[in-house]
Design a protein around this motif. Structure first.
Motif, mmCIF file in Angstrom:
data_model
loop_
_atom_site.group_PDB
_atom_site.id
_atom_site.type_symbol
_atom_site.label_atom_id
_atom_site.label_comp_id
_atom_site.label_asym_id
_atom_site.label_seq_id
_atom_site.Cartn_x
_atom_site.Cartn_y
_atom_site.Cartn_z
ATOM 1 N N GLY A 199 0.800 -1.214 0.000
ATOM 2 C CA GLY A 199 0.000 0.000 0.000
ATOM 3 C C GLY A 199 0.836 1.268 0.000
ATOM 4 N N VAL A 200 0.139 2.395 -0.057
ATOM 5 C CA VAL A 200 0.811 3.690 -0.195
ATOM 6 C C VAL A 200 1.743 3.970 0.976
ATOM 7 C CG1 VAL A 200 0.441 6.189 -0.268
ATOM 8 C CG2 VAL A 200 -1.022 4.682 -1.622
ATOM 9 N N ALA A 201 1.272 3.746 2.196
ATOM 10 C CA ALA A 201 2.082 4.085 3.368
ATOM 11 C C ALA A 201 3.411 3.338 3.374
ATOM 12 C CB ALA A 201 1.304 3.793 4.643
ATOM 13 N N ALA A 202 3.403 2.095 2.877
ATOM 14 C CA ALA A 202 4.623 1.288 2.895
ATOM 15 C C ALA A 202 5.719 1.909 2.036
ATOM 16 C CB ALA A 202 4.319 -0.129 2.415
ATOM 17 N N ARG A 203 5.337 2.633 1.008
ATOM 18 C CA ARG A 203 6.326 3.299 0.159
ATOM 19 C C ARG A 203 7.138 4.317 0.960
ATOM 20 N NH1 ARG A 203 4.738 5.463 -5.717
ATOM 21 N NH2 ARG A 203 6.070 3.775 -6.395
ATOM 22 N N PHE A 204 6.515 4.891 1.981
ATOM 23 C CA PHE A 204 7.186 5.884 2.819
ATOM 24 C C PHE A 204 7.905 5.239 3.998
ATOM 25 C CE2 PHE A 204 4.060 8.222 0.456
ATOM 26 C CZ PHE A 204 4.568 9.493 0.293
ATOM 27 N N THR A 205 7.239 4.316 4.685
ATOM 28 C CA THR A 205 7.837 3.735 5.891
ATOM 29 C C THR A 205 9.112 2.962 5.580
ATOM 30 O OG1 THR A 205 6.360 1.809 5.732
ATOM 31 C CG2 THR A 205 5.658 3.642 7.145
ATOM 32 N N VAL A 206 9.203 2.365 4.401
ATOM 33 C CA VAL A 206 10.419 1.649 4.037
ATOM 34 C C VAL A 206 11.610 2.598 3.919
ATOM 35 C CG1 VAL A 206 10.199 1.791 1.505
ATOM 36 C CG2 VAL A 206 11.275 -0.232 2.560
ATOM 37 N N ASN A 207 11.298 3.885 3.768
ATOM 38 C CA ASN A 207 12.339 4.901 3.692
ATOM 39 C C ASN A 207 12.466 5.716 4.988
ATOM 40 O OD1 ASN A 207 13.563 5.026 0.861
ATOM 41 N ND2 ASN A 207 11.364 4.887 0.408
ATOM 42 N N GLY A 208 11.919 5.204 6.072
ATOM 43 C CA GLY A 208 12.148 5.818 7.367
ATOM 44 C C GLY A 208 11.128 6.831 7.826
ATOM 45 N N TRP A 209 9.998 6.961 7.113
ATOM 46 C CA TRP A 209 8.937 7.886 7.512
ATOM 47 C C TRP A 209 8.023 7.227 8.550
ATOM 48 C CZ3 TRP A 209 6.873 12.233 4.180
ATOM 49 C CH2 TRP A 209 7.807 12.635 3.199
ATOM 50 N N THR A 210 7.356 8.028 9.357
ATOM 51 C CA THR A 210 6.203 7.555 10.103
ATOM 52 C C THR A 210 4.971 7.723 9.220
ATOM 53 O OG1 THR A 210 5.864 9.733 11.118
ATOM 54 C CG2 THR A 210 7.210 8.136 12.337
ATOM 55 N N ALA A 211 3.920 6.958 9.495
ATOM 56 C CA ALA A 211 2.766 6.964 8.589
ATOM 57 C C ALA A 211 1.478 6.680 9.338
ATOM 58 C CB ALA A 211 2.955 5.927 7.486
ATOM 59 N N ALA A 212 0.383 7.224 8.813
ATOM 60 C CA ALA A 212 -0.964 6.927 9.293
ATOM 61 C C ALA A 212 -1.881 6.869 8.082
ATOM 62 C CB ALA A 212 -1.449 8.000 10.262
ATOM 63 N N THR A 213 -2.748 5.874 8.039
ATOM 64 C CA THR A 213 -3.725 5.723 6.965
ATOM 65 C C THR A 213 -5.121 5.862 7.556
ATOM 66 O OG1 THR A 213 -2.265 4.252 5.697
ATOM 67 C CG2 THR A 213 -4.616 4.189 5.161
ATOM 68 N N VAL A 214 -5.912 6.799 7.021
ATOM 69 C CA VAL A 214 -7.219 7.096 7.604
ATOM 70 C C VAL A 214 -8.250 7.318 6.505
ATOM 71 C CG1 VAL A 214 -6.223 8.143 9.684
ATOM 72 C CG2 VAL A 214 -6.744 9.592 7.699
ATOM 73 N N ASP A 215 -9.511 7.351 6.922
ATOM 74 C CA ASP A 215 -10.612 7.715 6.039
ATOM 75 C C ASP A 215 -10.468 9.195 5.675
ATOM 76 O OD1 ASP A 215 -13.051 8.438 4.879
ATOM 77 O OD2 ASP A 215 -14.281 7.413 6.390
ATOM 78 N N GLY A 216 -10.348 9.486 4.386
ATOM 79 C CA GLY A 216 -10.139 10.850 3.940
ATOM 80 C C GLY A 216 -11.331 11.761 4.102
ATOM 81 N N ARG A 217 -12.465 11.228 4.569
ATOM 82 C CA ARG A 217 -13.652 12.034 4.842
ATOM 83 C C ARG A 217 -13.891 12.242 6.341
ATOM 84 N NH1 ARG A 217 -14.190 14.635 0.352
ATOM 85 N NH2 ARG A 217 -14.915 13.441 -1.431
ATOM 86 N N ASP A 218 -13.109 11.576 7.184
ATOM 87 C CA ASP A 218 -13.284 11.639 8.630
ATOM 88 C C ASP A 218 -12.362 12.720 9.190
ATOM 89 O OD1 ASP A 218 -13.229 11.266 11.411
ATOM 90 O OD2 ASP A 218 -13.531 9.101 11.233
ATOM 91 N N GLN A 219 -12.908 13.876 9.506
ATOM 92 C CA GLN A 219 -12.070 15.005 9.892
ATOM 93 C C GLN A 219 -11.386 14.802 11.234
ATOM 94 O OE1 GLN A 219 -14.049 18.780 9.359
ATOM 95 N NE2 GLN A 219 -14.820 18.202 7.347
ATOM 96 N N GLU A 220 -12.020 14.100 12.160
ATOM 97 C CA GLU A 220 -11.352 13.828 13.430
ATOM 98 C C GLU A 220 -10.170 12.887 13.227
ATOM 99 O OE1 GLU A 220 -11.465 15.082 16.429
ATOM 100 O OE2 GLU A 220 -12.950 16.526 15.747
ATOM 101 N N ALA A 221 -10.358 11.857 12.392
ATOM 102 C CA ALA A 221 -9.253 10.936 12.113
ATOM 103 C C ALA A 221 -8.127 11.650 11.382
ATOM 104 C CB ALA A 221 -9.758 9.748 11.297
#
Length: 250
Positions: free
Chosen positions: A204-226
């Motif tokens: 998935g998308v987040a893995a493209r970043f975390t493999v390079n040392g980023w932190t990541a969060a995947t959320v519902d793009g319509r959920d403003q609290e998330a």
């Protein structure tokens, strides 16, 4: 830093968020709907315009330390719209927050309008980069974050909004890798994931970043609290990415 506190929400977004899933931007009762109608002027918007609205509202209502009075302040946060073709929602939010006059919305795309079909930093107050050709925003964000660090400006944060299809561009792979290895802790990428990428990435998308040392969060793009929790979830040691998942094709 008090002068750069997140700008007060205006009437179009004054109601406090209560964790409920927000109305669709396609709903005529959605707070930004009247402003989008002024821009649309009978034209049809692609779904990509609506996919960014909840991210933009959370950023400008609750995250970004920038206001119409501080657009040139070195200590401001920077927001870079890499997904420049989704600019209509961006203009609506800028108008709602007082960066540009509401009257400008009525002539978007006109021959004398400052509001083109892609944003122009020389013409539109509050816009940090001219964008449109996909794949450049994250690299510019990396450069901006590096520049701030070189000037010992450690409080401002750089936020870059891009689409998942942009990640097919090699320039983004280089930006992701470089930001990770240099520990650009003042950088946040927000990827609106509508499953439009041609190549994708294992895990998935987040893995493209975390493999390079980023932190990541995947959320519902319509959920403003998330979205708010994810956007404030960086650890101040590494670059951070928020993957905002929306419906396919948005």
């Amino acid at each position: 830093m008090s002068s750069l506190a997140t700008t007060t929400t205006l009437a179009e977004a004054a109601a406090p968020l209560d964790g409920r899933r927000p109305m669709s931007p396609l709903d005529g009762h959605h707070p930004v709907a009247p402003l989008l109608e002024r821009i649309r002027a009978g034209r049809d918007f692609g779904a990509n315009v609506y996919s960014t609205l909840d991210v933009l509202r959370v950023l400008y209502n609750r995250i970004l330390r920038v206001s119409p009075d501080t657009v040139d302040d070195p200590e401001r946060d920077r927001f870079l719209l890499s997904k420049g073709h989704a600019v209509a929602g961006y203009y609506a939010v800028l108008a709602a927050k007082g960066f540009i006059p509401l009257a400008w919305l009525d002539d978007q795309g006109g021959p004398t309008s400052r509001l083109g079909d892609h944003p122009d930093r020389l013409l539109v107050p509050g816009v940090e980069i001219g964008s449109g050709s996909l794949g450049h925003g994250l690299g510019l964000g990396v450069g901006t974050a590096l520049g701030l660090r070189a000037q010992d400006l450690l409080d401002p944060r750089v936020y870059v909004l891009l689409g998942d299809a942009e990640l097919d561009e090699g320039s983004n792979h280089e930006a992701i890798a470089y930001a990770g290895v240099t520990g650009l802790a003042n950088l946040t990428a927000i990827v609106v994931d509508n499953s439009s990428a041609t190549h994708g990435w294992p895990g998935g998308v987040a893995a493209r970043f975390t493999v390079n040392g980023w932190t990541a969060a995947t959320v519902d793009g319509r959920d403003q609290e998330a979205l708010h929790r994810a956007l404030t979830g960086h650890d101040n040691h590494r670059p951070h990415v928020v993957v905002a998942v929306v419906d396919s094709g948005e």
